[in-house]
Design a protein around this motif. Sequence first.
Motif, PDB file in Angstrom:
ATOM      1  N   SER A  96       0.824  -1.208   0.000  1.00 51.27           N
ATOM      2  CA  SER A  96       0.000   0.000   0.000  1.00 51.27           C
ATOM      3  C   SER A  96       0.858   1.258   0.000  1.00 51.27           C
ATOM      4  O   SER A  96       0.407   2.333  -0.397  1.00 51.27           O
ATOM      5  CB  SER A  96      -0.929   0.009   1.215  1.00 51.27           C
ATOM      6  N   ARG A 117       1.565   1.570  13.482  1.00 44.16           N
ATOM      7  CA  ARG A 117       0.378   0.729  13.701  1.00 44.16           C
ATOM      8  C   ARG A 117       0.433   0.004  15.034  1.00 44.16           C
ATOM      9  O   ARG A 117      -0.372  -0.887  15.296  1.00 44.16           O
ATOM     10  CB  ARG A 117       0.234  -0.266  12.547  1.00 44.16           C
ATOM     11  N   HIS A 170       2.869  -1.934  16.282  1.00 49.94           N
ATOM     12  CA  HIS A 170       3.642  -3.164  16.341  1.00 49.94           C
ATOM     13  C   HIS A 170       5.080  -2.879  16.774  1.00 49.94           C
ATOM     14  O   HIS A 170       5.539  -1.732  16.740  1.00 49.94           O
ATOM     15  CB  HIS A 170       3.630  -3.869  14.977  1.00 49.94           C
ATOM     16  N   GLU A 174       1.652  -6.652   5.346  1.00 47.32           N
ATOM     17  CA  GLU A 174       0.347  -5.981   5.271  1.00 47.32           C
ATOM     18  C   GLU A 174      -0.786  -6.995   5.192  1.00 47.32           C
ATOM     19  O   GLU A 174      -1.810  -6.869   5.892  1.00 47.32           O
ATOM     20  CB  GLU A 174       0.298  -5.060   4.045  1.00 47.32           C
ATOM     21  N   ALA A 175      -0.615  -8.010   4.343  1.00 52.58           N
ATOM     22  CA  ALA A 175      -1.658  -9.018   4.188  1.00 52.58           C
ATOM     23  C   ALA A 175      -1.842  -9.812   5.474  1.00 52.58           C
ATOM     24  O   ALA A 175      -2.977 -10.001   5.953  1.00 52.58           O
ATOM     25  CB  ALA A 175      -1.308  -9.953   3.026  1.00 52.58           C
ATOM     26  N   TRP A 176      -0.725 -10.248   6.060  1.00 54.49           N
ATOM     27  CA  TRP A 176      -0.819 -11.086   7.255  1.00 54.49           C
ATOM     28  C   TRP A 176      -1.422 -10.312   8.424  1.00 54.49           C
ATOM     29  O   TRP A 176      -2.297 -10.831   9.138  1.00 54.49           O
ATOM     30  CB  TRP A 176       0.564 -11.618   7.618  1.00 54.49           C
ATOM     31  N   LEU A 177      -1.004  -9.079   8.619  1.00 58.27           N
ATOM     32  CA  LEU A 177      -1.528  -8.283   9.729  1.00 58.27           C
ATOM     33  C   LEU A 177      -3.005  -7.954   9.553  1.00 58.27           C
ATOM     34  O   LEU A 177      -3.742  -7.821  10.529  1.00 58.27           O
ATOM     35  CB  LEU A 177      -0.713  -6.997   9.871  1.00 58.27           C
ATOM     36  N   ALA A 178      -3.424  -7.842   8.309  1.00 62.43           N
ATOM     37  CA  ALA A 178      -4.835  -7.547   8.031  1.00 62.43           C
ATOM     38  C   ALA A 178      -5.692  -8.800   7.978  1.00 62.43           C
ATOM     39  O   ALA A 178      -6.924  -8.706   7.858  1.00 62.43           O
ATOM     40  CB  ALA A 178      -4.953  -6.790   6.714  1.00 62.43           C
ATOM     41  N   GLY A 179      -5.075  -9.968   8.049  1.00 66.70           N
ATOM     42  CA  GLY A 179      -5.822 -11.219   7.969  1.00 66.70           C
ATOM     43  C   GLY A 179      -6.323 -11.536   6.583  1.00 66.70           C
ATOM     44  O   GLY A 179      -7.291 -12.294   6.424  1.00 66.70           O
ATOM     45  N   THR A 180      -5.682 -10.975   5.570  1.00 67.98           N
ATOM     46  CA  THR A 180      -6.066 -11.255   4.177  1.00 67.98           C
ATOM     47  C   THR A 180      -5.041 -12.204   3.566  1.00 67.98           C
ATOM     48  O   THR A 180      -3.912 -12.327   4.050  1.00 67.98           O
ATOM     49  CB  THR A 180      -6.140  -9.954   3.357  1.00 67.98           C
ATOM     50  N   ARG A 201       7.071  -5.971   2.919  1.00 67.96           N
ATOM     51  CA  ARG A 201       5.977  -5.154   3.467  1.00 67.96           C
ATOM     52  C   ARG A 201       4.635  -5.646   2.938  1.00 67.96           C
ATOM     53  O   ARG A 201       3.652  -5.687   3.699  1.00 67.96           O
ATOM     54  CB  ARG A 201       6.194  -3.684   3.124  1.00 67.96           C
ATOM     55  N   GLU A 202       4.566  -6.004   1.679  1.00 71.61           N
ATOM     56  CA  GLU A 202       3.295  -6.503   1.133  1.00 71.61           C
ATOM     57  C   GLU A 202       2.823  -7.747   1.886  1.00 71.61           C
ATOM     58  O   GLU A 202       1.629  -7.877   2.216  1.00 71.61           O
ATOM     59  CB  GLU A 202       3.455  -6.832  -0.355  1.00 71.61           C
TER      60      GLU A 202
END
Length: 391
Positions: free
Chosen positions: A41, A67, A69, A354-360, A350-351
Amino acid sequence: MAKVLCVLYDDPADGYPTAYARDDLPRIASYPGGQSAPAPSGTDFTPGHLLGSVSGELGLRAFLESRGHTLVVTSDKDREGSVFDRELADADVVVSQPFWPAYLTPQRIAAAKELKLAITAGIGSDHVDLDAAIAHGVTVAEVTYSNSISVAEHVVMTTLSLVRNYLPSHQVVLDGGWNIADCVARSYDLEGMHVGTVAAGRIGLAVLRRLAPFDVRLHYTDRHRLPIAVEDELGLTFHESAADMVPHCDVVTINAPLHPETEHLFDDELIGTMKRGAYLINTARARIADQDAVQRALESGRLAGYAGDVWHPQPAPADHPWRTMPHHGMTPHISGSSLSAQARYAAGTREILEAWLAGTPIREEYLIVDGGALAGTGAHSYAVHTPAADG
């Protein structure tokens, strides 16, 4: 909130850079075959800056701390009581590079009670025990393709360097000499030689494509045969195994992952079937070649040269025999860590975060282990190793 433990190599000996040789990087939007480059992002770094060392932090600190973390960055990973071992106990995520691997052994994975995700900033996840990761439900991901072309370029460079006897000739200049005969007594043309790759995945195929204009005869072996159209385009000869291929080749380049089937593949027996005076290039993993067999082959003249940048262990000790064996072109593990590659694998790290932290979902091509099994690229490249498989 998550704790991310990032293990990176040390800063330059004279300090973190304040200026760089170039002002910008070419923009790479996609890779051969159509896979898009990392697309987080946002990023908090300047492409072309040193990101893979401790002070570079892969450009992650502002993103994670904004965020809530925690980011811990260290290069201290191998000694008893290392920062890595101390911080691993409650880390949710471990990030490391193949060039300075934080070895996630079965013992370390068992002790890391909170560990949920291991990320390779780059490609090649053999420093993570995949069987243990599967058993403990740890997701393993890497930034697939981010530095594949970087490694392929290094293979071409070292191939030419060995065949043309470049490094000793350059040393003559540094030493103030001018003996042309000394330089050319081991110098040949690559043109017309037979060159083969062990594995023709992203890196191996890129090597073949880059060597084709040199008017060489190209060979390959792989568990997955390439499409006939690609074979015809490049004039490739397919072989069922490395043992079938290497007797035909003047140059052999290893571009396979390390797993039980490839460990010590290039031993005395296999090297003994190679042409006398062949060259062996290994930018994959050191343990695919038997350390002592390589040294013996160079000393006896069976091999005319050996080059690559992968060692075992890493970093290699000062007395590692590959530092002093004859006719080698070894470098520290740098082939996939150019400043160009770092921008891509930092963005890809980072990508993934981002996905793992957002649960996506994490991109399928980035996955090595997920949901207690090999997944994505891992299912294509690795095999689960169990005692039964040894028999």
